[in-house]
Design a protein around this motif. Structure first.
Motif, PDB file in Angstrom:
ATOM      1  N   ALA A   1     -17.546  -5.139  14.955  1.00 40.37           N
ATOM      2  CA  ALA A   1     -17.433  -6.597  15.824  1.00 40.37           C
ATOM      3  C   ALA A   1     -16.016  -6.160  16.609  1.00 40.37           C
ATOM      4  O   ALA A   1     -15.789  -6.890  17.419  1.00 40.37           O
ATOM      5  CB  ALA A   1     -17.147  -7.367  14.110  1.00 40.37           C
ATOM      6  N   MET A   2     -14.998  -4.560  16.189  1.00 41.65           N
ATOM      7  CA  MET A   2     -14.236  -4.218  17.247  1.00 41.65           C
ATOM      8  C   MET A   2     -14.365  -5.161  18.500  1.00 41.65           C
ATOM      9  O   MET A   2     -14.586  -5.154  20.012  1.00 41.65           O
ATOM     10  CB  MET A   2     -13.440  -3.326  17.390  1.00 41.65           C
ATOM     11  CG  MET A   2     -12.947  -2.959  18.063  1.00 41.65           C
ATOM     12  SD  MET A   2     -11.148  -2.235  17.255  1.00 41.65           S
ATOM     13  CE  MET A   2     -12.042  -0.668  17.357  1.00 41.65           C
ATOM     14  N   GLU A   3     -16.120  -4.265  18.833  1.00 38.48           N
ATOM     15  CA  GLU A   3     -16.294  -3.811  20.413  1.00 38.48           C
ATOM     16  C   GLU A   3     -17.793  -5.055  20.240  1.00 38.48           C
ATOM     17  O   GLU A   3     -17.302  -5.726  21.778  1.00 38.48           O
ATOM     18  CB  GLU A   3     -18.028  -2.502  20.272  1.00 38.48           C
ATOM     19  CG  GLU A   3     -19.192  -3.002  20.705  1.00 38.48           C
ATOM     20  CD  GLU A   3     -18.056  -2.593  22.271  1.00 38.48           C
ATOM     21  OE1 GLU A   3     -19.075  -2.729  23.147  1.00 38.48           O
ATOM     22  OE2 GLU A   3     -17.432  -1.814  22.491  1.00 38.48           O
ATOM     23  N   LEU A   4     -17.800  -5.973  19.514  1.00 40.03           N
ATOM     24  CA  LEU A   4     -18.879  -6.814  19.813  1.00 40.03           C
ATOM     25  C   LEU A   4     -17.309  -8.299  19.958  1.00 40.03           C
ATOM     26  O   LEU A   4     -17.714  -8.823  20.809  1.00 40.03           O
ATOM     27  CB  LEU A   4     -19.654  -7.841  18.813  1.00 40.03           C
ATOM     28  CG  LEU A   4     -20.619  -6.777  18.095  1.00 40.03           C
ATOM     29  CD1 LEU A   4     -21.177  -7.399  17.211  1.00 40.03           C
ATOM     30  CD2 LEU A   4     -21.754  -5.858  20.358  1.00 40.03           C
ATOM     31  N   ASP A   5     -16.462  -8.268  19.659  1.00 39.84           N
ATOM     32  CA  ASP A   5     -15.367  -9.185  20.104  1.00 39.84           C
ATOM     33  C   ASP A   5     -15.018  -9.064  21.715  1.00 39.84           C
ATOM     34  O   ASP A   5     -14.346  -9.310  22.449  1.00 39.84           O
ATOM     35  CB  ASP A   5     -14.751  -9.005  19.205  1.00 39.84           C
ATOM     36  CG  ASP A   5     -14.331  -9.751  17.870  1.00 39.84           C
ATOM     37  OD1 ASP A   5     -16.037 -10.572  17.648  1.00 39.84           O
ATOM     38  OD2 ASP A   5     -13.838  -9.508  16.912  1.00 39.84           O
ATOM     39  N   GLU A   6     -15.428  -7.632  21.903  1.00 40.62           N
ATOM     40  CA  GLU A   6     -14.904  -6.934  23.400  1.00 40.62           C
ATOM     41  C   GLU A   6     -15.897  -8.036  24.298  1.00 40.62           C
ATOM     42  O   GLU A   6     -14.827  -8.239  25.353  1.00 40.62           O
ATOM     43  CB  GLU A   6     -14.633  -5.855  23.231  1.00 40.62           C
ATOM     44  CG  GLU A   6     -13.553  -5.633  24.625  1.00 40.62           C
ATOM     45  CD  GLU A   6     -11.464  -5.956  24.551  1.00 40.62           C
ATOM     46  OE1 GLU A   6     -11.208  -5.562  25.665  1.00 40.62           O
ATOM     47  OE2 GLU A   6     -11.296  -6.386  23.129  1.00 40.62           O
ATOM     48  N   ARG A   7     -16.808  -7.504  23.878  1.00 38.87           N
ATOM     49  CA  ARG A   7     -17.666  -7.753  24.802  1.00 38.87           C
ATOM     50  C   ARG A   7     -18.224  -9.624  25.448  1.00 38.87           C
ATOM     51  O   ARG A   7     -17.667 -10.135  26.138  1.00 38.87           O
ATOM     52  CB  ARG A   7     -19.403  -7.580  24.159  1.00 38.87           C
ATOM     53  CG  ARG A   7     -19.355  -6.002  23.725  1.00 38.87           C
ATOM     54  CD  ARG A   7     -20.610  -5.654  23.138  1.00 38.87           C
ATOM     55  NE  ARG A   7     -20.795  -4.520  23.426  1.00 38.87           N
ATOM     56  CZ  ARG A   7     -22.646  -3.774  23.036  1.00 38.87           C
ATOM     57  NH1 ARG A   7     -23.549  -4.397  22.605  1.00 38.87           N
ATOM     58  NH2 ARG A   7     -22.189  -2.686  22.760  1.00 38.87           N
ATOM     59  N   LEU A   8     -17.087  -9.958  23.452  1.00 38.31           N
ATOM     60  CA  LEU A   8     -17.294 -11.663  24.105  1.00 38.31           C
ATOM     61  C   LEU A   8     -16.202 -12.303  25.294  1.00 38.31           C
ATOM     62  O   LEU A   8     -16.461 -13.114  26.161  1.00 38.31           O
ATOM     63  CB  LEU A   8     -17.317 -12.651  22.764  1.00 38.31           C
ATOM     64  CG  LEU A   8     -18.316 -12.554  21.494  1.00 38.31           C
ATOM     65  CD1 LEU A   8     -17.609 -13.556  19.998  1.00 38.31           C
ATOM     66  CD2 LEU A   8     -19.195 -13.586  22.740  1.00 38.31           C
ATOM     67  N   ARG A   9     -14.752 -11.365  24.418  1.00 38.26           N
ATOM     68  CA  ARG A   9     -14.185 -11.630  25.746  1.00 38.26           C
ATOM     69  C   ARG A   9     -13.639 -11.454  26.941  1.00 38.26           C
ATOM     70  O   ARG A   9     -13.545 -12.144  28.158  1.00 38.26           O
ATOM     71  CB  ARG A   9     -12.951 -10.810  25.034  1.00 38.26           C
ATOM     72  CG  ARG A   9     -11.748 -11.241  25.570  1.00 38.26           C
ATOM     73  CD  ARG A   9     -10.081 -10.054  25.134  1.00 38.26           C
ATOM     74  NE  ARG A   9     -10.274  -9.112  25.442  1.00 38.26           N
ATOM     75  CZ  ARG A   9      -9.568  -8.303  26.380  1.00 38.26           C
ATOM     76  NH1 ARG A   9      -9.611  -9.248  27.382  1.00 38.26           N
ATOM     77  NH2 ARG A   9     -10.304  -7.395  26.520  1.00 38.26           N
ATOM     78  N   THR A  10     -14.662 -10.613  27.630  1.00 37.11           N
ATOM     79  CA  THR A  10     -14.788  -9.373  28.966  1.00 37.11           C
ATOM     80  C   THR A  10     -16.129 -10.218  29.242  1.00 37.11           C
ATOM     81  O   THR A  10     -15.956  -9.954  30.612  1.00 37.11           O
ATOM     82  CB  THR A  10     -14.610  -7.996  28.588  1.00 37.11           C
ATOM     83  OG1 THR A  10     -15.963  -7.832  27.570  1.00 37.11           O
ATOM     84  CG2 THR A  10     -12.969  -7.461  28.221  1.00 37.11           C
TER      85      THR A  10
END
Length: 460
Positions: free
Chosen positions: A346-355
């Motif tokens: 989720a840390m990686e996937l959240d960053e993908r959503l944000r950026t």
């Protein structure tokens, strides 16, 4: 802990916890080693022999992919009783908090022990070998101390022992309801009155083989600014970990600016709270100056993505914090989900959503946050790697489930982070002892039953 020498044979092992694991996600896969023999004595790894194609005579066989034990760096054990209950309707963090207070008000040392034992057993089933318990329910309702002022903390330490995992009890100073405001009726059982009284009480707590004692500032709104240094000094004198909820909510930032003319991170820096043994939990709503302060001081960041999304808190700047020098760890916090592999993903996937771009961390870097850096944040600096001298904590993930079957050979870290879940954990070994074997807890025979009974006791 086992004193008898023992050998584990790992069908596949991920040994990539060294600094080179922090490379770009575009650098390609992270290979795993097939056939690794791990020798254990007195709870520690004495030798690691890669290139062992067959199990040595008498070895315990761990089929699947074996990783170092996972560290859950941020837990509130009693929040496990809120799962599903708080999903009814809508609201915010602040409305969720009122439900949480009701559950906290029903805890006793006995009911807390039962719930924590079952919750920590659930963690062991998910591959967690150490937990950081951010503990602030200290006294009886109304604030009256128990005959043993640390009865609640001792219940948690014993619960971890019975569940077979390590604990860092982060005894938490929680003294006010807001800037310049006394505790509310719900919060009286959290408060020791002032930081000196907090320090006196938690100084009585003793460390054990499976337990470390650390400190926590609940938040800048819960500890008056002039008392922050007392908590920081207590941790510094003992070289103990110090954790703090930091900028989880924009309302906290706004109130801090109104009261002190600065952000929470700046306030903590002014009073000596930031530093290499400190971990900020969430670190969600930060300014560029905050990020530089946290990273430049070596203060860690514990991200709790499943809770942060469950409470609609926001997505913290984890990549920017790490780039500035803040080590990352992971926690399940409110236990809406207990799955450290999901937290890493989720840390990686959240960053993908944000950026709206992919590939901010390698799978190995995400596993590092869940293993060696998570343990370091809890004061277990000799844990979280599969190498001689480290504590013998191992977790094995099945490679033949519907989630994990099929990836290219050798892509173990990628399979663990982006395909597996806690349901794929087959074995958990703590200090050389099998705590979970073939998906079953060896010390708590019926974990679902124990959870159901413990949660039901708090609804009566």
């Amino acid at each position: 802990m086992t004193a008898t020498p023992r050998t584990y044979w790992l069908e596949h092992a991920w040994l990539g916890t060294l600094p080179q694991a922090l490379g770009s996600a575009r650098a390609g896969g992270t290979p795993t080693e097939p056939g690794v023999a791990v020798e254990v004595r007195d709870g520690r790894i004495t030798a690691v022999r890669a290139g062992t194609p067959a199990p040595p005579p008498g070895a315990e066989i761990l089929r699947g992919l074996t990783l170092p034990g996972l560290a859950n760096a941020h837990s509130h054990a009693f929040h496990r009783a809120l799962r599903s209950t708080v999903q009814v309707g809508s609201g915010t963090f602040w409305t969720w908090r009122e439900t949480m207070y009701t559950t906290a008000g029903r805890l006793t040392p006995d009911t807390y022990h039962a719930l924590a034992r079952a919750t920590y057993a659930e963690m062991a089933l998910a591959g967690v070998t150490a937990v950081g318990e951010f503990h602030y329910v200290h006294h009886a309702p109304g604030g009256t101390p128990y005959a043993d002022p640390n009865a609640m903390g001792e219940a948690l330490i014993e619960a971890a022992a019975e569940a077979g995992i390590r604990i860092t009890l982060l005894d938490t100073a929680y003294l006010s309801s807001g800037f310049g405001q006394p505790p509310t009726a719900h919060q009286l059982r959290f408060s020791d009155g002032d930081a000196d009284a907090w320090a006196t009480r938690c100084s009585v707590l003793k460390e054990r083989d499976h337990a470390r004692i650390g400190a926590a500032v609940h938040s800048v709104r819960a500890v008056p600014a002039e008392q922050l240094a007392t908590v920081a000094r207590w941790a510094e004198e003992r070289r103990a970990p110090l954790h703090v909820h930091l900028s989880e909510q924009t309302a906290e930032n706004d109130a801090c600016r109104e009261a002190h003319g600065c952000t929470p991170a700046q306030l903590l820096a002014l009073h000596g709270v930031l530093g290499p043994r400190t971990t900020g939990v969430h670190n969600t709503h930060l300014t560029a100056e905050d990020i530089a302060l946290i990273g430049g001081s070596g203060t860690g960041t514990c991200m709790c993505p499943t809770t942060e999304r469950d409470l609609a808190d926001g997505i913290g700047p984890a990549a920017a914090l790490q780039n500035e020098g803040s080590p990352l760890s992971l926690g399940s916090d409110s236990h809406a989900v207990i799955d450290l592999l999901e937290e890493a993903r989720a840390m990686e996937l959240d960053e993908r959503l944000r950026t709206r771009t992919r590939g901010h961390w390698t799978a190995a870097a995400l596993l590092r946050a869940a293993t060696v850096d998570g343990h370091a944040a809890l004061g277990w600096d000799d844990t979280g790697t599969i190498e001689a001298g480290a504590r013998a904590d191992l977790v094995t993930i099945a490679l033949d489930s519907v989630r994990t079957a099929g990836p290219l050979p050798g892509l173990g870290a990628e399979t663990a982070v982006f395909a597996a879940t806690a349901a794929d954990v087959r074995h958990t070994v703590v200090a050389g002892r099998h705590v979970v074997r073939d998906g079953a807890h060896t010390l708590v025979p019926d974990v679902p039953g124990a959870l159901a009974q413990a949660v039901e006791a708090l609804r009566a």
